[in-house]
Design an enzyme around this catalytic site. Structure first.
Site, PDB file in Angstrom:
ATOM      1  N   HIS A  40      50.741 112.019  60.650  1.00 57.30           N
ATOM      2  CA  HIS A  40      51.760 111.952  61.822  1.00 57.30           C
ATOM      3  C   HIS A  40      51.080 111.327  62.945  1.00 57.30           C
ATOM      4  O   HIS A  40      51.514 111.662  64.063  1.00 57.30           O
ATOM      5  CB  HIS A  40      52.149 113.491  62.064  1.00 57.30           C
ATOM      6  CG  HIS A  40      52.958 114.110  61.120  1.00 57.30           C
ATOM      7  ND1 HIS A  40      54.574 113.797  60.852  1.00 57.30           N
ATOM      8  CD2 HIS A  40      52.525 114.996  60.086  1.00 57.30           C
ATOM      9  CE1 HIS A  40      54.838 114.459  59.667  1.00 57.30           C
ATOM     10  NE2 HIS A  40      53.804 115.251  59.308  1.00 57.30           N
ATOM     11  N   ASP A  42      51.110 107.798  62.607  1.00 54.83           N
ATOM     12  CA  ASP A  42      51.476 106.096  62.491  1.00 54.83           C
ATOM     13  C   ASP A  42      52.695 105.932  63.279  1.00 54.83           C
ATOM     14  O   ASP A  42      52.954 104.902  63.655  1.00 54.83           O
ATOM     15  CB  ASP A  42      51.555 105.845  61.115  1.00 54.83           C
ATOM     16  CG  ASP A  42      52.762 106.579  60.382  1.00 54.83           C
ATOM     17  OD1 ASP A  42      53.451 107.944  60.811  1.00 54.83           O
ATOM     18  OD2 ASP A  42      53.283 106.382  59.227  1.00 54.83           O
ATOM     19  N   ASP A 180      52.768 104.446  54.763  1.00 54.16           N
ATOM     20  CA  ASP A 180      53.125 104.667  53.166  1.00 54.16           C
ATOM     21  C   ASP A 180      53.666 103.141  52.629  1.00 54.16           C
ATOM     22  O   ASP A 180      52.819 102.815  51.729  1.00 54.16           O
ATOM     23  CB  ASP A 180      54.638 105.503  53.044  1.00 54.16           C
ATOM     24  CG  ASP A 180      54.430 106.912  53.603  1.00 54.16           C
ATOM     25  OD1 ASP A 180      53.193 107.284  53.911  1.00 54.16           O
ATOM     26  OD2 ASP A 180      55.241 107.684  53.495  1.00 54.16           O
TER      27      ASP A 180
END
Ligand code: GLA
Length: 406
Positions: A40, A42, A180
């Protein structure tokens, strides 16, 4: 872990069964990812440290003579072939997983990479769905790779990642960061990627941990990103940042004036943050922002520790990351806490934490090779007894980014 059993011939055979003769079809693969630390961060302009896995998504694709898209997933045979068209690509709940494919076609076209012919595509994933190992980003990056190869587009891996993120943000409606898609598009065997999400500067760090294995522990508690509190967490961080910026803009002293320029929570050290944190009006938002700031610094320190060969320190930082995600960010939940806290008690465990968005999904654990079986047995028992259904364990390898296989 079915990846070893899937051959190109088998994929082609299945494609031919669904779409007719697969002679001129091409075969592709894109990995899934696991994040070692930097959670958490990015979408807060911080650092992440993920790696691509050897499990992922396969596809067999062939151009059509018209503008139809015909998509089939080996994982959802009950849905049959789902049909769309290159014209008027739009999100439709009933189109299920194919929205990720359509989203990428849409986002690529928006960037000037418009497919001029339709496709027949069969997908086959070896990543457990909703596990937090990015099966959706894997489909996105894979689709970007198929378009690049089949239509001769000249974009690089980073652009492919950005197209995937754009699809997720603007087509699917999840405000995810870049981690991701970047980890998948830029994956490198036996390396993790130290990425600064503020600038997209990155560095590959070799993960050569002799005698240590990466074990992923799946809660089997399904996590739906869209329905989860993901977007809410992101909004809380943005609000906290705005409060810091507003307070700093009003202040007269030099430190505060400098802070007015804070571009993101990830740009702050712990001390800078604590000095101005009084400006955050709600205790909840303070804790959310504190996680973002401290987690970013932990990630930087963890990569340094790894470079210095200090695996024990790396593991401690992983553990601290979990505690912060549990107490400050509140995204772990009973299932992940049970897995991780049980893992901490097993001898040979170097570090364990939840990975990905949280709210269920998976945890990641670094453990000495000789203790892998004990970890699986002991954590498995505790989890089954506490939660009432079994966890699943995968001993994983770090793999390469996407590509054509044939
Ligand atoms: C999800 C998102 C990522 C990242 C993680 C949390 O995986 O897709 O962008 O925010 O959650 O670190």
């Amino acid at each position: 872990m079915e990846q070893d059993t899937i051959t190109i011939e088998e994929l082609r055979r299945q494609f031919a069964e669904v779409f007719g003769d697969g002679g001129d079809a091409r075969v592709y693969f894109a990995p899934g990812r696991v994040n070692l630390i930097g959670e958490h961060t990015d979408y807060n302009g911080g650092h992440v440290f993920p790696c691509a896995l050897t499990i992922g998504t396969y596809a067999v694709a062939r151009k059509r003579d018209d503008r139809k898209l015909r998509m089939y997933s080996v994982n959802f045979p009950q849905n049959g072939v789902i049909e769309s068209s290159l014209d008027g690509l739009s999100y439709r709940a009933e189109d299920g997983w194919t929205n990720y494919v359509k989203g990428v076609l849409w986002a690529a076209a928006e960037q000037g990479y418009a497919a001029d012919r339709g496709l027949d595509i069969m997908y086959c994933g070896t990543i457990p769905n909703s596990s937090g190992l990015s099966s959706s980003a894997s489909i996105e990056v894979l689709t970007g790779e198929i378009l690049r190869d089949m239509f001769g587009f000249d974009y690089d891996g980073i652009t492919n990642a950005l197209i995937g993120q754009r699809a997720e943000n603007a087509f699917i409606g999840v405000n995810c960061g870049i981690m991701d898609q970047f980890a998948i598009a830029m994956g490198k065997k036996d390396h993790a990627i130290f990425l600064d999400t503020a600038t997209l500067a990155y560095e590959y760090a070799p993960i050569a941990m002799d005698g240590v294995r990466i074990v992923i522990m799946n809660t089997n508690h399904k996590r739906g990103l869209g329905e989860s509190k993901y977007n809410e967490r992101r909004a809380e961080c943005e609000e906290a940042l705005a409060e810091l910026q507003a307070a700093a803009a009003k202040a007269t002293d030099a430190v505060a004036a400098q802070a007015a320029a804070i571009p993101s929570l990830g740009s702050l050290t712990e001390a800078e943050f604590e000095a101005m944190a009084g400006a955050i009006a709600s205790p909840v938002r303070y804790r959310r922002a504190r996680h973002a700031v401290y987690e970013n610094r932990r990630t930087i320190r963890a990569v340094e520790a790894l470079k210095n060969g200090d695996l024990a320190e790396f593991g401690q930082l992983m553990n601290a990351s979990h505690v912060s995600l549990r107490d400050d960010y509140e995204v772990t939940g009973r299932e992940l806490d049970t897995l991780v806290e049980a893992a901490w008690k097993v001898p040979g465990v170097i570090g364990a934490r939840m990975t990905g968005a949280g709210f269920g999904g998976c945890a990641v654990c670094l453990v000495k090779e000789e203790n892998v079986e004990q970890l699986i047995r002991e954590v498995g028992e505790t989890y089954g007894q506490t939660i009432g259904y079994p966890a699943t364990f995968y001993v994983v390898e770090i793999g390469d980014g996407p590509g054509r296989l044939d």
